[in-house]
Design an enzyme around this catalytic site. Structure first.
Site, PDB file in Angstrom:
ATOM      1  N   SER A 116       0.783  -1.241   0.000  1.00 33.99           N
ATOM      2  CA  SER A 116       0.000   0.000   0.000  1.00 33.99           C
ATOM      3  C   SER A 116       0.813   1.290   0.000  1.00 33.99           C
ATOM      4  O   SER A 116       0.222   2.366  -0.157  1.00 33.99           O
ATOM      5  CB  SER A 116      -0.960   0.016   1.195  1.00 33.99           C
ATOM      6  OG  SER A 116      -2.095  -0.777   0.931  1.00 33.99           O
ATOM      7  N   LYS A 119       0.215   3.735  -2.818  1.00 36.15           N
ATOM      8  CA  LYS A 119      -0.795   4.794  -2.802  1.00 36.15           C
ATOM      9  C   LYS A 119      -0.154   6.186  -2.803  1.00 36.15           C
ATOM     10  O   LYS A 119      -0.787   7.167  -3.207  1.00 36.15           O
ATOM     11  CB  LYS A 119      -1.716   4.622  -1.606  1.00 36.15           C
ATOM     12  CG  LYS A 119      -2.605   3.366  -1.681  1.00 36.15           C
ATOM     13  CD  LYS A 119      -3.497   3.243  -0.464  1.00 36.15           C
ATOM     14  CE  LYS A 119      -4.541   2.131  -0.634  1.00 36.15           C
ATOM     15  NZ  LYS A 119      -3.969   0.776  -0.465  1.00 36.15           N
ATOM     16  N   SER A 174      -6.189   3.426   4.295  1.00 38.38           N
ATOM     17  CA  SER A 174      -5.527   2.692   3.221  1.00 38.38           C
ATOM     18  C   SER A 174      -6.567   2.066   2.301  1.00 38.38           C
ATOM     19  O   SER A 174      -6.449   0.909   1.878  1.00 38.38           O
ATOM     20  CB  SER A 174      -4.594   1.611   3.775  1.00 38.38           C
ATOM     21  OG  SER A 174      -3.668   1.190   2.793  1.00 38.38           O
TER      22      SER A 174
END
Length: 404
Positions: A116, A119, A174
């Site tokens: 993640s 991102k 997230s």
């Protein structure tokens, strides 16, 4: 200043101002595999699941981006400095975002799986392109390929959310669902794949050569990878945006209910906010393939340091504990200690439509002005301005002749 490069145990060669220790093999592309080279300071993880990605090998020129000393699979730190902390992360870097100096790292350019922390690339690519006040309707296609057990913001199909709410959901929870919506919005007519393409174009502009996005969220995908060095470049780009700094420093946010959507409470997953002195914000990540990943930025005594780490394990410290140790190590170094630098973005590849903004309330599935339309409008206004300036100048000259 004298430097040492440690190629193998007991082999010391004076070549500059850095200590370099090749790391133990961790992927098939590790350039020191089978040499018996001394590894980076590591803590043996209780368990490390098998299976690693197979990205293309890192070429010599790309491995040396930011300085020749960074072209190593192992440890690179200034000579004579305190020993770098032992961690489970298979690659990491500590860099000064203000000066651009790289203070040290382990396998800085080695390919790893992002999870993640990807991102942040989505944010770097799309923050300049999307109007935070614009509203967008979530579609079923935004959500159809998401595992309900994965990290989600909690948006629902048919609900309308502002871009700012989606950014908060992306960075606090997230939210993989928020990532899909933002990528689709930023991709314009090309949809989500177009948003991923914009991410890869931004990586190229930042000269993050070891980064390739396949999913906007960081969920695992074939041929998706990044590096600790690239993540430092991406972190620097995101923290240049005031909106991003505000979002990433938010601990909780309450989104009101509205027709077609329920109220949501978003809670940040970066527990170093408020617990580590000077922490400005950070992003965690985890997949079975990537293991734990982390990017964090802290400010202390006029210095802003970023730590990026990939491939960490839960025990004994976890990614947050390892990030804390690496930041402490970085802040203990003198400001002029460095082993390389963060390269500047490639301004030649700066897209002319970078500032395209999201249009609000244009109907379901819409949300971006066409870059071509924007170009026509801007060009028309500029041409009209030029004509008016010329007419005014001619009138002034005629007036002067008449007055004389």
């Amino acid at each position: 200043m004298t430097i040492r490069r440690i190629a193998v145990p007991a082999a010391v060669v004076a070549v500059g101002a850095i200590v370099v220790s090749p790391a133990a093999p961790v992927t098939a592309q590790n350039r020191t595999a089978g040499t018996g080279a001394q590894p980076c300071p590591t803590v043996e993880a209780p368990t490390r699941p098998g299976g690693t990605p197979s990205p293309p090998p890192v070429g010599p020129a790309e491995a040396a981006v930011g300085g020749a000393a960074l072209a190593t699979t192992g440890l690179v730190v200034p000579a004579g400095t305190p020993t770098a902390p032992a961690v489970t992360a298979t690659s990491w870097i500590v860099a000064d975002l203000g000066s651009g100096q790289v203070l040290g790292g382990c396998g800085p350019h080695e390919h790893r799986t992002p999870a993640s922390v990807q991102k942040l690339l989505l944010a770097a690519a799309l923050l300049p392109r999307l109007d935070p006040t614009a509203a967008v309707e979530v579609t079923r296609d935004d959500l159809h390929d998401l595992d309900p057990a994965s990290s989600l913001m909690g948006v629902v199909a048919g609900g309308r959310y502002t871009v700012e709410e989606l950014w908060l959901g992306l960075l606090l929870e997230s939210g993989n669902d928020a990532a899909n919506v933002l990528a689709r919005l930023g991709g314009g007519a090309a949809g989500r794949p177009g948003g991923v393409q914009v991410m890869n174009e931004e990586a190229a502009r930042l000269r993050a050569n070891q980064t390739h996005a396949v999913t906007p969220s960081g969920l695992d995908g074939t041929d998706q990878y990044t590096s600790a060095y690239d993540l430092a470049l991406i972190a620097r780009a995101t923290f240049e945006h005031d909106d991003f700094r505000r979002y990433i420093a938010t601990r909780t946010a309450s989104l009101p209910s509205a027709p077609g959507r329920s109220a949501l409470t978003l809670t940040g997953d970066n527990t170093l906010l408020g617990s580590y002195p000077g922490m400005l914000g950070g992003k965690t990540g985890f997949t079975d393939l990537a293991r734990q990943t982390y990017v964090g930025v802290a400010e202390r005594d006029g210095r802003t340091l970023a730590v990026t780490l990939l491939g960490a394990e839960n025990a004994p410290l976890g990614s947050l504990g390892e990030a804390t140790a690496l930041l402490d190590w970085g802040f203990a170094l003198a400001p002029d200690e460095a082993v390389g630098h963060l390269v500047s973005p490639d301004q030649a590849n700066q897209k002319k439509d970078e500032r395209a903004v999201a249009a609000g309330d244009e109907g379901p599935g819409t949300g971006t002005y066409s870059p071509s339309v924007l170009s026509v409008v801007v060009g028309t206004v500029a041409a009209l301005g030029t004509v008016l300036v010329g007419v005014f100048a001619g009138w002034r000259r005629a007036s002067r002749r008449m007055a004389g």
